[in-house]
Design a protein around this motif. Sequence first.
Motif, PDB file in Angstrom:
ATOM      1  N   VAL A 115      -2.386  56.999-114.940  1.00 31.84           N
ATOM      2  CA  VAL A 115      -1.636  56.685-114.152  1.00 31.84           C
ATOM      3  C   VAL A 115      -0.382  55.902-114.639  1.00 31.84           C
ATOM      4  O   VAL A 115       1.017  56.106-115.112  1.00 31.84           O
ATOM      5  CB  VAL A 115      -1.473  56.623-112.968  1.00 31.84           C
ATOM      6  CG1 VAL A 115      -0.344  56.463-112.330  1.00 31.84           C
ATOM      7  CG2 VAL A 115      -2.460  57.630-112.344  1.00 31.84           C
ATOM      8  N   ARG A 116      -1.134  54.430-115.632  1.00 29.99           N
ATOM      9  CA  ARG A 116       0.180  53.985-115.445  1.00 29.99           C
ATOM     10  C   ARG A 116       1.281  54.724-117.378  1.00 29.99           C
ATOM     11  O   ARG A 116       2.235  54.365-117.801  1.00 29.99           O
ATOM     12  CB  ARG A 116      -0.936  52.855-116.973  1.00 29.99           C
ATOM     13  CG  ARG A 116      -0.002  51.684-117.333  1.00 29.99           C
ATOM     14  CD  ARG A 116      -0.790  50.616-117.855  1.00 29.99           C
ATOM     15  NE  ARG A 116      -1.292  50.043-116.415  1.00 29.99           N
ATOM     16  CZ  ARG A 116      -3.040  49.279-116.494  1.00 29.99           C
ATOM     17  NH1 ARG A 116      -4.012  49.770-117.327  1.00 29.99           N
ATOM     18  NH2 ARG A 116      -3.274  48.659-115.037  1.00 29.99           N
ATOM     19  N   ASP A 117       0.105  55.230-118.057  1.00 32.24           N
ATOM     20  CA  ASP A 117       0.319  55.458-119.363  1.00 32.24           C
ATOM     21  C   ASP A 117       1.864  56.968-118.784  1.00 32.24           C
ATOM     22  O   ASP A 117       2.736  57.093-119.554  1.00 32.24           O
ATOM     23  CB  ASP A 117      -0.491  55.976-120.212  1.00 32.24           C
ATOM     24  CG  ASP A 117      -1.519  55.857-121.036  1.00 32.24           C
ATOM     25  OD1 ASP A 117      -1.536  54.419-120.870  1.00 32.24           O
ATOM     26  OD2 ASP A 117      -2.807  56.260-121.500  1.00 32.24           O
ATOM     27  N   LEU A 118       1.559  57.736-117.793  1.00 32.30           N
ATOM     28  CA  LEU A 118       2.282  58.397-117.482  1.00 32.30           C
ATOM     29  C   LEU A 118       3.560  57.612-117.027  1.00 32.30           C
ATOM     30  O   LEU A 118       4.317  58.451-117.143  1.00 32.30           O
ATOM     31  CB  LEU A 118       2.035  59.604-116.542  1.00 32.30           C
ATOM     32  CG  LEU A 118       0.946  61.497-117.012  1.00 32.30           C
ATOM     33  CD1 LEU A 118       0.236  61.539-116.083  1.00 32.30           C
ATOM     34  CD2 LEU A 118       1.654  61.356-118.333  1.00 32.30           C
ATOM     35  N   ALA A 119       3.517  56.852-116.225  1.00 28.34           N
ATOM     36  CA  ALA A 119       4.386  56.070-115.454  1.00 28.34           C
ATOM     37  C   ALA A 119       5.304  55.358-116.783  1.00 28.34           C
ATOM     38  O   ALA A 119       6.418  55.574-116.309  1.00 28.34           O
ATOM     39  CB  ALA A 119       4.146  55.094-114.484  1.00 28.34           C
ATOM     40  N   VAL A 120       4.973  54.432-117.519  1.00 28.06           N
ATOM     41  CA  VAL A 120       5.536  53.993-119.096  1.00 28.06           C
ATOM     42  C   VAL A 120       6.385  55.625-119.574  1.00 28.06           C
ATOM     43  O   VAL A 120       7.485  55.428-119.673  1.00 28.06           O
ATOM     44  CB  VAL A 120       4.869  54.132-120.379  1.00 28.06           C
ATOM     45  CG1 VAL A 120       5.335  53.434-121.470  1.00 28.06           C
ATOM     46  CG2 VAL A 120       4.578  52.370-118.827  1.00 28.06           C
ATOM     47  N   ALA A 121       5.815  56.372-119.653  1.00 20.39           N
ATOM     48  CA  ALA A 121       6.198  57.838-120.635  1.00 20.39           C
ATOM     49  C   ALA A 121       7.743  58.207-119.896  1.00 20.39           C
ATOM     50  O   ALA A 121       8.438  59.139-119.999  1.00 20.39           O
ATOM     51  CB  ALA A 121       5.797  58.815-120.409  1.00 20.39           C
ATOM     52  N   ALA A 122       7.148  58.449-118.404  1.00 16.81           N
ATOM     53  CA  ALA A 122       8.322  58.985-117.000  1.00 16.81           C
ATOM     54  C   ALA A 122       9.843  57.738-117.574  1.00 16.81           C
ATOM     55  O   ALA A 122      10.464  58.540-117.246  1.00 16.81           O
ATOM     56  CB  ALA A 122       8.220  58.756-115.753  1.00 16.81           C
ATOM     57  N   LYS A 123       9.585  56.535-117.319  1.00 11.45           N
ATOM     58  CA  LYS A 123      10.247  55.818-117.692  1.00 11.45           C
ATOM     59  C   LYS A 123      10.978  55.539-118.729  1.00 11.45           C
ATOM     60  O   LYS A 123      12.799  55.109-118.785  1.00 11.45           O
ATOM     61  CB  LYS A 123      10.027  54.114-117.396  1.00 11.45           C
ATOM     62  CG  LYS A 123       9.313  53.848-115.642  1.00 11.45           C
ATOM     63  CD  LYS A 123      10.492  53.094-114.665  1.00 11.45           C
ATOM     64  CE  LYS A 123       9.171  53.090-113.753  1.00 11.45           C
ATOM     65  NZ  LYS A 123      10.231  53.082-112.312  1.00 11.45           N
ATOM     66  N   SER A 124      10.126  55.773-119.766  1.00 14.29           N
ATOM     67  CA  SER A 124      10.649  56.081-121.325  1.00 14.29           C
ATOM     68  C   SER A 124      11.673  57.272-121.182  1.00 14.29           C
ATOM     69  O   SER A 124      12.148  57.154-122.308  1.00 14.29           O
ATOM     70  CB  SER A 124      10.014  55.949-121.762  1.00 14.29           C
ATOM     71  OG  SER A 124       9.628  56.489-122.003  1.00 14.29           O
ATOM     72  N   GLY A 125      11.130  57.937-120.623  1.00  9.23           N
ATOM     73  CA  GLY A 125      12.240  59.736-121.024  1.00  9.23           C
ATOM     74  C   GLY A 125      10.988  60.881-121.556  1.00  9.23           C
ATOM     75  O   GLY A 125      12.339  61.589-121.964  1.00  9.23           O
ATOM     76  N   SER A 126       9.825  59.970-121.976  1.00 11.19           N
ATOM     77  CA  SER A 126       9.130  60.331-123.039  1.00 11.19           C
ATOM     78  C   SER A 126       8.542  61.361-123.056  1.00 11.19           C
ATOM     79  O   SER A 126       8.092  61.447-121.463  1.00 11.19           O
ATOM     80  CB  SER A 126       8.538  59.366-123.945  1.00 11.19           C
ATOM     81  OG  SER A 126       7.809  59.166-123.559  1.00 11.19           O
ATOM     82  N   ARG A 127       8.052  62.170-123.834  1.00  3.14           N
ATOM     83  CA  ARG A 127       6.613  63.168-123.977  1.00  3.14           C
ATOM     84  C   ARG A 127       5.936  63.123-123.472  1.00  3.14           C
ATOM     85  O   ARG A 127       5.743  61.342-123.456  1.00  3.14           O
ATOM     86  CB  ARG A 127       6.111  64.153-124.552  1.00  3.14           C
ATOM     87  CG  ARG A 127       7.382  65.369-124.995  1.00  3.14           C
ATOM     88  CD  ARG A 127       7.159  66.042-125.775  1.00  3.14           C
ATOM     89  NE  ARG A 127       6.092  66.290-125.742  1.00  3.14           N
ATOM     90  CZ  ARG A 127       5.092  67.417-126.067  1.00  3.14           C
ATOM     91  NH1 ARG A 127       5.954  68.728-126.360  1.00  3.14           N
ATOM     92  NH2 ARG A 127       3.805  68.040-125.835  1.00  3.14           N
TER      93      ARG A 127
END
Length: 131
Positions: A115-127
């Motif tokens: 969840v942490r990794d996905l939240a970071v990806a969501a905030k950065s707009g990355s895959r």
Amino acid sequence: MGRVLVVDDDEVIRQLIAVNLTLEGFDVYTAFDGQDCLDRVREVDPDVITLDVMMPRLDGWETATKLRTDPRTTHVKVVLITARAQEDDKRRGLGIGVDSYLTKPFDPAELIQVVRDLAVAAKSGSRSPEI
């Protein structure tokens, strides 16, 4: 840290996930099935949704499909958390476009990291990282 919508029809599992994520600093909201998730997703505007597969009214497969086909929710990261551990189930999740797939029983530390990794990806707009 980010907003997470936890969706599971089992209240004990829903609360277990919610407590673990809250302790890690996430803003956590809950829903009891897929229909409740879809009703709440726009008001919550989560970065990540943890989604059970086997639920009444609207199962996780259908919910994930609706999230992926709605332009207002395609950006939300989705983690399927399910007892369905067959490779066909994982491929089905990939085909729908979920971002991660965890099987029950899950390791809370692994869930938090995903969840942490996905939240970071969501905030950065990355895959998202691969399943």
